[in-house]
Design a protein around this motif. Structure first.
Motif, mmCIF file in Angstrom:
data_model
loop_
_atom_site.group_PDB
_atom_site.id
_atom_site.type_symbol
_atom_site.label_atom_id
_atom_site.label_comp_id
_atom_site.label_asym_id
_atom_site.label_seq_id
_atom_site.Cartn_x
_atom_site.Cartn_y
_atom_site.Cartn_z
ATOM 1 N N HIS A 547 0.850 -1.192 0.000
ATOM 2 C CA HIS A 547 0.000 0.000 0.000
ATOM 3 C C HIS A 547 0.880 1.235 0.000
ATOM 4 C CE1 HIS A 547 -2.674 3.154 1.290
ATOM 5 N NE2 HIS A 547 -3.699 2.362 0.957
ATOM 6 N N THR A 548 0.508 2.202 -0.817
ATOM 7 C CA THR A 548 1.385 3.355 -1.056
ATOM 8 C C THR A 548 1.835 4.066 0.220
ATOM 9 O OG1 THR A 548 1.648 5.332 -2.389
ATOM 10 C CG2 THR A 548 -0.555 4.975 -1.481
ATOM 11 N N GLU A 549 0.973 4.105 1.241
ATOM 12 C CA GLU A 549 1.354 4.831 2.465
ATOM 13 C C GLU A 549 2.488 4.144 3.218
ATOM 14 O OE1 GLU A 549 0.426 7.708 2.708
ATOM 15 O OE2 GLU A 549 -1.344 7.706 1.409
ATOM 16 N N PHE A 550 2.702 2.870 2.944
ATOM 17 C CA PHE A 550 3.754 2.139 3.664
ATOM 18 C C PHE A 550 5.069 2.066 2.885
ATOM 19 C CE2 PHE A 550 -0.238 0.644 5.440
ATOM 20 C CZ PHE A 550 0.012 0.762 6.814
ATOM 21 N N THR A 551 5.078 2.646 1.678
ATOM 22 C CA THR A 551 6.312 2.542 0.881
ATOM 23 C C THR A 551 7.538 3.130 1.590
ATOM 24 O OG1 THR A 551 5.595 4.471 -0.380
ATOM 25 C CG2 THR A 551 5.307 2.315 -1.426
ATOM 26 N N PRO A 552 7.413 4.247 2.356
ATOM 27 C CA PRO A 552 8.645 4.757 2.986
ATOM 28 C C PRO A 552 9.296 3.715 3.891
ATOM 29 C CG PRO A 552 6.871 6.368 3.184
ATOM 30 C CD PRO A 552 6.261 5.117 2.629
ATOM 31 N N ILE A 553 8.477 2.918 4.557
ATOM 32 C CA ILE A 553 9.058 1.934 5.482
ATOM 33 C C ILE A 553 9.753 0.836 4.690
ATOM 34 C CG2 ILE A 553 8.564 0.343 7.382
ATOM 35 C CD1 ILE A 553 6.056 2.058 8.010
ATOM 36 N N MET A 554 9.041 0.302 3.703
ATOM 37 C CA MET A 554 9.615 -0.837 2.984
ATOM 38 C C MET A 554 10.784 -0.420 2.078
ATOM 39 S SD MET A 554 9.334 -2.902 0.052
ATOM 40 C CE MET A 554 7.766 -2.867 -0.751
#
Ligand code: G6P
Length: 587
Positions: A547-554
């Protein structure tokens, strides 16, 4: 930033090996030099060596030391070059001292002491403490009286431990703005962190600012900043404070990168973000340094989008020295792995002094100074992080910050549960990422590009590369590249782009085209649908869809791996990069 240890044994049993084992755990705090001092037959005996602890160990083999009480130090040089002469312990005639911090008034103290005939042999500020103690002992004071008097004279930040040749059963210690724990087990011990003493202690007391302790004949007596006796409560040392070693991994950094799925899982599990911290909040102020600052930058995107609260992110060392205006109803959030960074701590104090704002902390180290001065604390459950370049603590910080931002968005809260396993899939790509390392390892410089919340991740990716491989690297907002950084692009410079197939994809893809028109070493981290639309002449790593909102973490994870493998190829010491220290307790 400097690690100190002290052990008071029993029945004159030799404590040298325990001191060395403790220093092994503290080496992440500094490795410019290491040293040890013991009281041996009424004399202070010390041994010091420049560079990593291994050099001290080698020296010890040829010159064994033995003593029932002793102190040790790993140094991150502040005052005085990293020479053997400046290495701690620093001794006066019959006193040896280890110190973490800076004595700000040492020049005046030195001047006074020189008038009294003391000869300074090092360039350190610490030497003033040793001579001051010596002077008071020469004047007939007991170690306790001498120590109390000297604490009244020194200004600055310190964790100090001292031993005395004429009092072979006594060790004195104090804390002011640098961490110090007193451990209890078979011995009474001192350590800059709990890991350094956990092998021989089961309980611990964390000294508060201004507190000091006398350890005499195996008993500890505690005093507050006004030198009134106190009885602090001992706490059990919990498992998550213990450094369990590198295990099967070549480096702590790799181990900690690989631990991220479980660190994220634990952090999600243990943190329930209640609404109370937002009571009456109309502005958020994030204060942090280094990698933690980049976590704060990501949070700004999330907070403004989901909480609809204006958010400022400030570099703590800058914030406290300008005259910032803290509006009403501001919530200050400090982000810090160590919980000890002095700049962040001081910035929070500025907030305290100049407003009625509540203060929250996102910290990894339990009971750390910043967590203790905060109204709310969210602990990242990353476990002990030893690699100097922060990895799992960073993604765990992002998890807490995302948890704060998404707390009223049920869909995102549910999506959180998928994050650890998707991060595992990203880690499975480590061989592919290792394969990229030769494309970067011979470069003099590298550029990282990202948009939106992936812009701070580009900054963090560049920082990781700089920190451990010593390649100059800069992160840019992809859209900013055309305003200057584009001049740097040629065939040799690697351009590392973060380009998931999200709402900004087209924009970032155009920036990539522009870079490709001028250079040929373009490396893109994307996902399957993005990869099909990106130029074939580029090198692509296809990350799992998230999900786009979690991209910074991954997306932070492959950049950590990339920096790691590049540093390995360059033969750098990944866990102990030159000039850096993990916990920065000086300004
Ligand atoms: C040091 C470390 C960095 C870290 C920064 C802030 O410079 O080398 O990795 O990001 O301090 O530390 P903190 O503990 O406050 O997160």
């Amino acid at each position: 930033m400097c690690g100190i240890i002290g052990i008071a044994g029993i029945n004159n049993e030799n404590v040298v090996n325990h001191i060395i084992s403790g220093l092994e755990k503290l080496e992440y705090r500094g490795y410019d030099s290491a040293g040890i001092a013991v009281v041996q037959e009424g004399r202070i005996e010390k041994l010091r060596a420049v560079g990593k602890l291994q050099n001290l160990k080698t020296k010890l083999k040829n010159n064994p030391l033995s003593g029932g009480i002793g102190i040790g130090h790993t140094r991150w040089a502040t005052h005085g070059k990293p020479t053997e002469n400046n290495a701690h312990p620093i001794a006066s005639e019959g006193v040896a001292v280890v110190h973490n911090g800076i004595i700000e008034n040492y020049k005046e103290l030195k001047f006074d002491l020189q008038k009294d005939g003391f000869i300074f042999e090092t360039e350190t500020d610490t030497e003033a403490i040793a001579h001051l103690l010596q002077r008071e002992v020469n004047n007939g004071l007991s170690p306790r009286q001498a120590f109390q008097k000297v604490l009244g004279l020194i200004e600055g930040s310190y964790a100090i431990a001292a031993i005395f040749s004429s009092f072979p059963d006594v060790m004195m210690a104090a804390r002011h703005r640098s961490p110090l724990a007193v451990g209890f087990g078979k011995y009474v011990c001192l350590g800059s962190d709990v890991s350094s003493i956990s092998a021989i202690c089961s309980d611990v007391v964390y000294l508060e600012d201004g507190e000091w302790v006398e350890i005499a004949h195996g008993r500890a007596s505690f005093f507050d900043k006004n030198s009134n006796p106190i009885k602090p409560t001992k706490q059990k040392i919990s498992d998550d404070l213990i450094n369990t070693g590198k295990g099967e991994y070549a480096h702590y950094m790799l181990k900690e990168i690989m631990e991220q799925p479980s660190a994220i899982r634990r952090t999600i599990l243990y943190n329930r973000i209640g609404g109370e911290i937002f009571h009456n909040v109309s502005r958020i102020l994030i204060l942090a340094c280094g990698t933690s600052y980049y976590a704060g930058m990501v949070a700004k995107y999330w907070f403004e989008k989901f909480l609809k609260i204006p958010t400022d992110v400030e570099i703590a060392s800058e914030y406290r020295y300008r005259t910032p205006i803290i509006g009403p109803n501001t919530l200050a959030i400090a982000i810090t792995q160590s919980g000890e960074t002095i700049d962040t701590l001081e910035a929070l104090e500025y907030v305290r002094k100049n407003s009625n704002s509540k203060v929250a902390a996102v910290a990894n180290v339990k009971n750390s100074a910043i967590s203790r001065v905060s109204d709310f604390v969210f602990y990242t459950e990353a476990g002990v992080e030893i690699g100097v370049a922060s990895t799992k603590a960073f993604t765990a910080q992002l998890v807490i910050l995302a948890g704060i931002a998404f707390r009223n968005h049920e869909f995102l809260t549910r999506e959180f549960q998928n994050l650890p396993s998707i991060c595992e899939e990203a880690l499975d790509l480590c061989d592919d990422i290792k394969g990229l390392a030769p494309k970067i390892s011979t470069a003099n410089s590298a550029i990282y590009l990202g948009r939106g919340p992936l812009y701070p991740i580009a900054l963090e990716g560049a920082l990781k590369l700089k920190e451990i491989s010593y390649i100059h690297a800069e992160g840019f907002a992809a859209g900013e590249m055309k305003h200057g950084p584009i001049a740097l692009i040629d065939d040799d410079i690697p351009v590392i782009c973060l380009c998931p197939h999200n709402e900004l994809f087209e924009k970032t893809a155009s920036n990539i085209q522009v870079a490709l028109a001028r250079g040929k070493n373009i490396i893109i981290f994307t996902d399957l649908s993005g990869s099909e639309l990106l130029p074939p002449e580029t090198t692509k790593i296809i990350l799992p869809r998230i999900h786009t909102e979690f991209t910074p973490i991954m997306y932070a994870i492959p950049l950590q791996l990339l920096a790691y493998y590049v540093a390995l190829l360059r033969g750098a010491d990944v866990d102990k990069p030159r000039n850096l220290a993990k916990s920065v307790t000086v300004e």
